[in-house]
Design a protein around this motif. Sequence first.
Motif, mmCIF file in Angstrom:
data_model
loop_
_atom_site.group_PDB
_atom_site.id
_atom_site.type_symbol
_atom_site.label_atom_id
_atom_site.label_comp_id
_atom_site.label_asym_id
_atom_site.label_seq_id
_atom_site.Cartn_x
_atom_site.Cartn_y
_atom_site.Cartn_z
ATOM 1 N N HIS A 126 -2.049 -4.222 1.136
ATOM 2 C CA HIS A 126 -1.594 -3.828 -0.198
ATOM 3 C C HIS A 126 -2.702 -3.206 -1.033
ATOM 4 C CE1 HIS A 126 1.060 -7.257 0.941
ATOM 5 N NE2 HIS A 126 1.990 -6.523 0.411
ATOM 6 N N SER B 186 0.427 -7.206 6.343
ATOM 7 C CA SER B 186 0.552 -6.064 5.434
ATOM 8 C C SER B 186 -0.806 -5.754 4.821
ATOM 9 C CB SER B 186 1.508 -6.399 4.275
ATOM 10 O OG SER B 186 2.780 -6.786 4.738
ATOM 11 N N GLU C 253 3.444 -13.721 4.361
ATOM 12 C CA GLU C 253 2.996 -12.327 4.382
ATOM 13 C C GLU C 253 1.489 -12.352 4.168
ATOM 14 O OE1 GLU C 253 4.720 -9.628 1.470
ATOM 15 O OE2 GLU C 253 3.956 -7.876 2.565
ATOM 16 N N HIS D 78 5.946 -3.139 5.827
ATOM 17 C CA HIS D 78 6.052 -1.800 5.184
ATOM 18 C C HIS D 78 4.960 -0.843 5.658
ATOM 19 C CE1 HIS D 78 3.344 -4.046 2.531
ATOM 20 N NE2 HIS D 78 4.343 -4.736 2.034
ATOM 21 N N ASP E 167 12.379 -7.054 1.667
ATOM 22 C CA ASP E 167 11.205 -7.442 0.867
ATOM 23 C C ASP E 167 11.711 -7.971 -0.477
ATOM 24 O OD1 ASP E 167 8.644 -7.727 -0.049
ATOM 25 O OD2 ASP E 167 8.017 -5.687 0.468
ATOM 26 N N HIS F 290 3.315 -14.320 -0.514
ATOM 27 C CA HIS F 290 2.023 -13.640 -0.463
ATOM 28 C C HIS F 290 0.937 -14.707 -0.420
ATOM 29 C CE1 HIS F 290 3.408 -9.567 -1.300
ATOM 30 N NE2 HIS F 290 4.109 -9.998 -2.321
ATOM 31 N N HIS G 17 11.805 -11.195 5.140
ATOM 32 C CA HIS G 17 10.777 -10.785 4.174
ATOM 33 C C HIS G 17 11.302 -11.048 2.763
ATOM 34 C CE1 HIS G 17 7.410 -7.666 3.225
ATOM 35 N NE2 HIS G 17 7.452 -8.647 2.332
HETATM 36 ZN ZN LIG Z 1 4.115 -6.506 0.933
#
Ligand SMILES: [Zn+2]
Length: 277
Positions: A101, A99, A80, A156, A234, A39, A7
């Motif tokens: 966010h 994930s 991600e 996460h 991360d 991302h 990550h």
């Molecule tokens: Zn993230």
Amino acid sequence: MVHSNCHTHTVFCDGKNTPEEMVRAAAEKGFACLGFSFHCPMTPDAVWTIRPKKIGDYTAEIRRLQQVYADRIEILHGVELDRDYCGVDPDSFDYTIASVHQLTKGDEHFDVDDTAETLRTCCERFYGGDWCALAADYYDRLSRFVIDVQPTVVGHYDLIEKFNEHGALFDSLDPRYLTVAKAHIDRILAHCPDVLFEVNTGAMYRCGKAQPYPAAPLLRYLREAGAKVIVTSDSHNTDSLDFAFATALAAIRAAGFTEVYELRRQNGKAVARPTAV
Ligand SMILES: [Zn+2]
Ligand SMILES: [Zn+2]
């Protein structure tokens, strides 16, 4: 010890270093494998995601580094994904992290990991100040998304705890909160028994959290439920590539796990390998 990190972010999204700087730093630390997980673009656009026109350059750069550093370190090309991702085919990556966010209603959305104030405003605006309702919505979005995309890694898991040190925002030991958070672990595992839950030290580096995600009660529950875990930081720069890995491993051991997984590269693909802790 863990000698990998799947990550990581670079200048192609919201990271500080180039992919090659990250590779060199990882090799110097003795890493066996480094995974990149930019991302991906989202709808609506978020500033911390890669610009769509850069994806081709980015992929070419990661594939180039795989060749150049082949005798020193394994490199994986991951992504991600967020719930509202667009413009990428998850199957084209070596592995995926899923994930959430943001929380959204209609055209309005709030990042859950931006600032405590943003999350507080979100809770007031969307949930009338009810943190359990916020948590229920967040975990519902995350578990649905995970089941939908069947990722390699769950990102996460309790990100809404980022600014909740010492219960600053809500009581994360409240049975109502824990019941919701655990129910969505069950839901994910019922559909994705082999998915890896990351034990993520990112907020320890970036905002001084004392412990990684997920919090100890959820980590214990993951172990009871038979989940697999992987350590990541991360990382958004070379300094944090293995930040607080010892703390993460101690938390994993304290939760009763006897093994932790690492992503490694084998025959051009990512494979999850267990190591004893
Ligand atoms: Zn993230
Ligand atoms: Zn990330």
